[in-house]
Motif scaffolding. Structure first.
Motif, PDB file in Angstrom:
ATOM      1  N   ARG A 168     -13.324  -2.355  24.653  1.00 41.16           N
ATOM      2  CA  ARG A 168     -13.415  -0.937  24.071  1.00 41.16           C
ATOM      3  C   ARG A 168     -12.271  -0.782  23.124  1.00 41.16           C
ATOM      4  NH1 ARG A 168     -14.452   0.929  29.476  1.00 41.16           N
ATOM      5  NH2 ARG A 168     -12.528   2.314  29.415  1.00 41.16           N
ATOM      6  N   LEU A 169     -11.083  -1.105  23.580  1.00 41.93           N
ATOM      7  CA  LEU A 169      -9.753  -0.705  22.862  1.00 41.93           C
ATOM      8  C   LEU A 169      -9.846  -1.657  21.574  1.00 41.93           C
ATOM      9  CD1 LEU A 169      -7.045   0.244  22.369  1.00 41.93           C
ATOM     10  CD2 LEU A 169      -6.141  -1.586  23.838  1.00 41.93           C
ATOM     11  N   LEU A 170     -10.333  -2.979  21.684  1.00 44.25           N
ATOM     12  CA  LEU A 170     -10.232  -3.926  20.613  1.00 44.25           C
ATOM     13  C   LEU A 170     -11.254  -3.438  19.600  1.00 44.25           C
ATOM     14  CD1 LEU A 170      -9.511  -6.409  19.107  1.00 44.25           C
ATOM     15  CD2 LEU A 170     -11.263  -7.714  20.371  1.00 44.25           C
ATOM     16  N   LEU A 171     -12.473  -3.117  20.017  1.00 42.16           N
ATOM     17  CA  LEU A 171     -13.537  -2.731  18.972  1.00 42.16           C
ATOM     18  C   LEU A 171     -13.022  -1.276  18.432  1.00 42.16           C
ATOM     19  CD1 LEU A 171     -16.778  -3.686  21.111  1.00 42.16           C
ATOM     20  CD2 LEU A 171     -16.125  -4.734  19.090  1.00 42.16           C
ATOM     21  N   GLY A 172     -12.564  -0.407  19.177  1.00 41.20           N
ATOM     22  CA  GLY A 172     -12.338   1.054  18.814  1.00 41.20           C
ATOM     23  C   GLY A 172     -11.448   0.891  17.717  1.00 41.20           C
ATOM     24  N   SER A 173     -10.234   0.156  17.927  1.00 43.03           N
ATOM     25  CA  SER A 173      -9.261  -0.045  17.055  1.00 43.03           C
ATOM     26  C   SER A 173      -9.641  -0.539  15.782  1.00 43.03           C
ATOM     27  CB  SER A 173      -8.053  -0.744  17.553  1.00 43.03           C
ATOM     28  OG  SER A 173      -8.488  -2.345  17.697  1.00 43.03           O
ATOM     29  N   GLN A 174     -10.570  -1.747  15.711  1.00 40.19           N
ATOM     30  CA  GLN A 174     -10.884  -2.445  14.414  1.00 40.19           C
ATOM     31  C   GLN A 174     -11.931  -1.420  13.652  1.00 40.19           C
ATOM     32  OE1 GLN A 174     -12.827  -5.825  15.966  1.00 40.19           O
ATOM     33  NE2 GLN A 174     -10.890  -7.386  16.185  1.00 40.19           N
ATOM     34  N   LEU A 175     -12.735  -0.887  14.296  1.00 42.34           N
ATOM     35  CA  LEU A 175     -13.656   0.271  13.561  1.00 42.34           C
ATOM     36  C   LEU A 175     -12.851   1.539  13.207  1.00 42.34           C
ATOM     37  CD1 LEU A 175     -16.866  -0.187  15.768  1.00 42.34           C
ATOM     38  CD2 LEU A 175     -16.419  -1.016  13.443  1.00 42.34           C
ATOM     39  N   GLY A 176     -11.974   1.899  14.224  1.00 39.99           N
ATOM     40  CA  GLY A 176     -11.110   3.318  13.831  1.00 39.99           C
ATOM     41  C   GLY A 176     -10.299   3.084  12.570  1.00 39.99           C
ATOM     42  N   MET A 177      -9.639   1.728  12.247  1.00 41.08           N
ATOM     43  CA  MET A 177      -9.063   1.591  11.106  1.00 41.08           C
ATOM     44  C   MET A 177      -9.656   1.831   9.677  1.00 41.08           C
ATOM     45  SD  MET A 177      -6.551  -1.638  12.468  1.00 41.08           S
ATOM     46  CE  MET A 177      -5.933  -1.680  10.593  1.00 41.08           C
ATOM     47  N   GLN A 178     -11.164   1.549   9.993  1.00 37.70           N
ATOM     48  CA  GLN A 178     -12.055   1.652   8.758  1.00 37.70           C
ATOM     49  C   GLN A 178     -12.364   3.160   8.772  1.00 37.70           C
ATOM     50  OE1 GLN A 178     -12.768  -0.977   6.716  1.00 37.70           O
ATOM     51  NE2 GLN A 178     -11.104  -1.966   8.155  1.00 37.70           N
TER      52      GLN A 178
END
Length: 655
Positions: A26-36
């Motif tokens: 969840r952390l990995l996906l959230g950070s990658q998408l949150g940066m967008q």
């Protein structure tokens, strides 16, 4: 009806729900998408994910498969079976690589798959694509609601157009509910700008009618402002706008207001809607309400005219007391008993000379005789025509132990008006057909007339495939040929190319100089728009190859054809000056397609990467057959980065 709100949003203005029992995932996906710029929601298991999806209604869901209690497949199945969440795109992310799991996911309703460990760029591309698709569907739903509201208003103006009060009630009721306004009103004026009627409706309450309005509203308020300025206005913050007057007895909270004039030569009235939220109303609301106002204004004018005619008839009836509907009574043997003065005038008879004669023995009443014979057991109604050509709506009723009563209303003028209306409708349809024929094939014209006759009057944003076809060598040809031959060849070129565009149901948006601009999936939906566009380009090149050999033999001048194709969001509508309007589309993809056609050499079709990818996904064999090859990364004007483009040589250059 769902309130009409603006549905289209920016690409990254989206909420994404991540459902995964692994916190690191969840952390990995959230950070990658949150940066967008995406907003992120997280759920630790499937049941929590279902609850969050129903509560928050995210724009997309990233779903793990292997979770405790309930699998991702079952979560997906439940979400897709629920009408409230079925439209939310779902991407399943899993380490399960066997085909059977992919099939299982598709059966559950998943929209996409990603394998772990996932590639960041692939994740972003798929998320962006599905979010765009969801927003596009939401925008389409919004436009369908617009059409539904316009249909409701049209029905109200048609079904009640002679009853002004009832028509106004139905229109403001439909409009307030559909737009989601808390309060709505229509105020009507006479030719001197004085208030004649006011219809007010509040959410949850019945409409109220009034013939008066506070003087301050007309002197300093919004209704008076619209009357004098004759223009639509939106008050984003009514509390701080001096045009909005809060009256002492007004207990409603008003955040924003929209007002539209009802204009036909003069301002006949105003339509005003309010909402408690500031900034609620948008330009889309203004466009919609202006369309409604146009329909309402015509209906009001017709109602006024009808009321004027009715008033004149009432005055005439008062002066001529005997000028009522024609009434004839007969006994059970069908012998005439009574003719009122209206009947005598209608049939040009002297009642005293025909009383007690059988109806069949009175030639002037021959049109009425068959109806009396049919009315033995039950009433009969029909239209009849007198010897003088008057059209009567006749009703013959059997009266027990008396005989028959025939009541006839002269509807000659009404029928004439109906024929005029039908003739006007036919002329309008023909005008629309001629207008549409400038842009599309006869087949598409008939489709538009049957389903969306107001299409060219709309303003809309949609994903379109844009194609430019440019004639090569035409400028130099003009120098070497006389004007007659030049124009003849140019006309042949446009005629041949247009026939091919119509064959594949393309829409010609511009035909200027020696170039055509063509659109697909615009303005009508075409799921295979990319395939149609490339097929059109190939057919153009093949047909052109035949024609240019003929032109070479006739003139000694070699001509060529280049084609460029791109796809992307465009805005469509009538563009131009008041005296000259054309249905056009504008957008980045239009500019890009034009850059590509400039790169295309004789006999070539040049396409963008998005077109190439779409063909590769939907028709890879077609792509291979045409032999498209990469031209590498090429800088294009207006693009910050070089673009990968492709070309195919459809017809060879003449030696």
């Amino acid at each position: 009806m769902t309130p009409l709100r603006k549905q289209y949003r920016a690409e990254f203005d989206a909420t994404i729900l991540i459902v995964d029992d692994n916190a690191d995932n969840r952390l990995l996906l959230g950070s990658q998408l949150g940066m967008q710029g995406y907003r992120i929601l997280e759920a630790e298991d499937g049941y929590q994910g279902i609850d969050l999806a129903r509560e928050k209604m995210p724009d997309l869901i990233l779903l793990d498969v292997m979770m405790p209690q309930i699998t991702g497949f079952e979560v997906c199945r439940q979400l897709k079976d629920d009408a409230t969440t079925a439209a939310i795109p779902v991407i399943i992310i899993t380490a399960l690589r066997d085909v059977e799991y992919r099939i299982q996911g598709l059966e559950a309703g998943a929209d996409e798959f990603l394998l772990r460990p996932h590639n960041r760029e692939e994740l972003l591309v798929r998320v962006r694509s599905l979010v765009r698709l969801k927003f596009a569907r939401a925008q389409l739903d919004y436009e369908r609601h617009q059409l539904r509201l316009l249909n409701d208003v049209s029905r109200a103006t048609i079904n009640t157009q002679l009853d002004l009060e009832q028509m106004m009630i139905e229109i403001i009721t439909h409009t307030r509910a559909a737009v989601g306004a808390h309060k709505g009103s229509i105020i009507l004026f006479d030719e001197l700008g004085r208030v004649t009627d006011k219809i007010l409706i509040r959410e949850g309450l019945s409409p109220t009618m009034s013939e008066h309005i506070t003087r301050a509203v007309m002197n300093k308020g919004l209704a008076g402002w619209i009357l004098h300025n004759r223009t639509t206005v939106i008050l984003a913050d009514a509390a701080h706008d001096e045009r909005w007057l809060r009256l002492p007895d007004d207990v409603d909270t008003v955040g924003s207001v929209i007002g539209v004039p009802l204009i036909q030569d003069a301002v006949l009235g105003v339509l005003i809607l309010t909402h408690s939220e500031q900034g609620y109303f948008t330009d889309q609301h203004a466009t919609l309400l202006e369309t409604i106002a146009g329909q309402v204004t015509v209906a009001i004018k017709n109602a006024y005219l009808f009321n004027e005619v009715s008033e004149e008839r009432r005055k005439l009836a008062t002066v001529l007391a005997q000028s009522t509907d024609a009434i004839i009574t007969l006994d059970e043997r069908m012998r005439l008993v009574l003719l009122n003065q209206a009947a005598e005038r209608t049939f040009d008879l002297n009642g005293q000379t025909v009383i007690q004669r059988h109806i069949q023995r009175v030639p002037e009443l021959a049109p009425l005789s068959p109806l009396v014979e049919q009315a033995i057991d039950q009433p009969v109604t029909s239209e009849i025509t007198t010897g003088k050509g008057r059209i009567l709506f006749a009703s013959v009723t059997p009266v027990s132990e008396v005989g028959f009563m025939a009541v006839m209303q002269d509807v000659t003028e009404m029928k004439r008006m109906e024929q005029m209306r039908l003739a006007q409708e036919r002329r309008e349809i023909e005008r629309i057909r001629q207008t549409f024929s400038r842009y599309m094939s006869p087949r598409l014209v008939e489709q538009v007339l049957s389903n969306e006759p107001s299409l060219l009057g709309q303003r809309q944003r949609r994903l379109a495939v844009v194609m430019f076809a440019d004639l090569r060598g035409f400028t130099s040809m003009i120098v070497g040929l006389n004007p007659g031959d030049s124009i003849a060849i140019l006309n042949e070129f446009f005629t041949e190319m247009t026939s091919i565009v119509y064959e594949f149901d393309g829409t010609i948006f511009d035909l200027a100089g020696d170039e055509l601009m063509i659109g697909f999936n615009a303005p009508l939906d075409q799921e295979d728009a990319v395939y149609r566009a490339v097929n059109t380009a190939v057919s153009m090149q093949n047909r052109f190859d035949e024609k240019r050999r003929d032109w070479l033999a006739r003139t000694g001048i070699a001509l060529g054809l280049g084609v460029g194709i791109d796809q992307g969001d465009v805005v469509m509508g009538n563009v131009g000056a008041e005296s000259r309007m054309n249905f056009q589309m504008v957008g980045e993809s239009v500019n890009t397609a034009h850059r590509l056609v400039d790169l295309a050499q004789e006999g070539q079709v040049v396409i963008s990467k998005s077109i190439f990818d779409a063909l590769e996904e939907r028709s890879p064999s077609f792509l291979t057959e045409l032999g498209f090859e990469s031209m590498g990364s090429i800088p294009l004007k207006g693009k910050p980065m070089p673009q990968v483009i492709y070309r195919a040589i459809i017809s060879p250059t003449l030696a």
